[in-house]
Design an enzyme around this catalytic site. Structure first.
Site, PDB file in Angstrom:
ATOM      1  N   HIS A  14      -8.896  21.546 -29.702  1.00 61.72           N
ATOM      2  CA  HIS A  14     -10.077  20.698 -29.879  1.00 61.72           C
ATOM      3  C   HIS A  14     -10.742  20.883 -31.236  1.00 61.72           C
ATOM      4  O   HIS A  14     -11.858  20.397 -31.451  1.00 61.72           O
ATOM      5  CB  HIS A  14     -11.085  20.987 -28.757  1.00 61.72           C
ATOM      6  CG  HIS A  14     -11.868  19.792 -28.339  1.00 61.72           C
ATOM      7  ND1 HIS A  14     -13.233  19.724 -28.459  1.00 61.72           N
ATOM      8  CD2 HIS A  14     -11.474  18.598 -27.807  1.00 61.72           C
ATOM      9  CE1 HIS A  14     -13.656  18.566 -28.018  1.00 61.72           C
ATOM     10  NE2 HIS A  14     -12.612  17.854 -27.615  1.00 61.72           N
ATOM     11  N   LYS A  46     -11.703  20.306 -35.170  1.00 65.00           N
ATOM     12  CA  LYS A  46     -11.817  19.170 -36.088  1.00 65.00           C
ATOM     13  C   LYS A  46     -12.209  19.728 -37.444  1.00 65.00           C
ATOM     14  O   LYS A  46     -13.390  19.792 -37.779  1.00 65.00           O
ATOM     15  CB  LYS A  46     -12.859  18.148 -35.627  1.00 65.00           C
ATOM     16  CG  LYS A  46     -12.614  17.547 -34.256  1.00 65.00           C
ATOM     17  CD  LYS A  46     -13.607  18.065 -33.268  1.00 65.00           C
ATOM     18  CE  LYS A  46     -13.408  17.419 -31.901  1.00 65.00           C
ATOM     19  NZ  LYS A  46     -14.296  18.030 -30.894  1.00 65.00           N
ATOM     20  N   ASP A  62      -7.390  22.256 -50.719  1.00 64.09           N
ATOM     21  CA  ASP A  62      -7.015  23.143 -51.830  1.00 64.09           C
ATOM     22  C   ASP A  62      -7.391  24.605 -51.579  1.00 64.09           C
ATOM     23  O   ASP A  62      -7.554  25.380 -52.526  1.00 64.09           O
ATOM     24  CB  ASP A  62      -7.678  22.671 -53.136  1.00 64.09           C
ATOM     25  CG  ASP A  62      -7.126  21.346 -53.610  1.00 64.09           C
ATOM     26  OD1 ASP A  62      -6.028  20.968 -53.160  1.00 64.09           O
ATOM     27  OD2 ASP A  62      -7.791  20.675 -54.426  1.00 64.09           O
TER      28      ASP A  62
END
Length: 267
Positions: A150, A152, A157
């Site tokens: 779950h 996100k 870089d």
């Protein structure tokens, strides 16, 4: 006359001191390292055209009916994402937003190394962009744990973290109350880098294949059964663990069982 000369000298000295202080302050500001980026974005965002972000050299190339030149939370998110120059590590639960997919594909076409982790149950839902990423040659792995992946977040870089409640879906961007934190603070970025590396290694398909190859083979046998010895020899040749469930009769006539696993790998 001497008084006027003194006043002039003092005045010039004050001006010189003021200019010197300004110059020193400017030099200090120039030499001091910049503060790390910290930005918070809130959603839902105003719906506006984002074509100018993908084609900055042609800012007037789009003639759609959406508002143009409007800076929104979504346009800032796209700019941060497209700032990647060497790598993008993306860990996201649901990914169906076509503009975000377009941004990731644009980075891939520029030679940016991209790794994507997603939830195994959501990669094949209607509208998912994971298939488009795989078709383009981007490496995508699905979490195989017993709970939902779950997360996100994205790491740009190895220095810029993008994280929050926002799923990469049209509904989340345009219809939900969501938040995104964008930061270059090393104390926040490094734990997410470590978490991504851990999940990436854990969901390596080659690693899962090796572990499935080493599952023990179980069979029923009785002590002294010559077939058991043949199975042992075969297992040694195939480098496969084998388990025996031994059966025997007790003095009272009841059947007894004992399970024993032999790891028969050659030394």
């Amino acid at each position: 006359m001497s008084v006027m000369w003194t006043v002039r000298v003092v005045g010039l000295g004050v001006v010189a001191l003021s200019v010197s202080l300004e110059l020193i302050g400017w030099l200090l500001r120039r030499l001091r390292p910049g503060r790390p980026l910290k930005e918070v974005l809130f959603f839902p965002t105003e719906i506006a055209c984002v074509e100018h972000i993908f084609t900055p050299s042609s800012p007037h190339s789009c003639y759609c009916s959406l508002p143009h030149g409007v800076e929104t939370s979504f346009s800032r998110l796209l700019r941060r994402l497209l700032s990647a120059s060497c790598s993008l590590d993306l860990c996201v639960f649901a990914f169906s937003n076509m503009d975000l997919c377009r941004a990731v594909l644009a980075l891939h076409s520029r030679g940016v190394t991209i790794r994507v982790l997603s939830d195994k149950n959501y990669v094949a839902i209607n509208g998912s962009q994971i298939g488009a990423l795989r078709k383009a040659g981007i490496c995508v792995r699905c979490d195989v744990g017993c709970v939902h992946m779950h997360h996100k977040f994205a790491v740009v870089d190895g220095r810029l973290l993008i994280t929050g409640s926002l799923n990469w879906t049209i509904q989340a961007v345009q219809g939900n109350m969501e938040n995104v934190l964008v930061t270059e603070e090393p104390d926040l970025v490094q734990p997410f880098i470590k978490e991504f590396h851990k999940l990436w290694a854990r969901n390596d398909p080659a690693r899962r294949h090796r572990s499935s190859d080493q599952k023990p083979v179980h069979t029923h046998a009785q002590p002294g059964d010559p077939g058991a010895e043949r199975l042992k020899r075969s297992a040694r040749q195939q480098r496969t663990p084998i388990g025996f469930r031994w059966r025997w009769k007790t003095a009272g006539g009841r059947e007894g069982r004992r399970r024993q696993t032999h790891k028969l790998h050659p030394r």
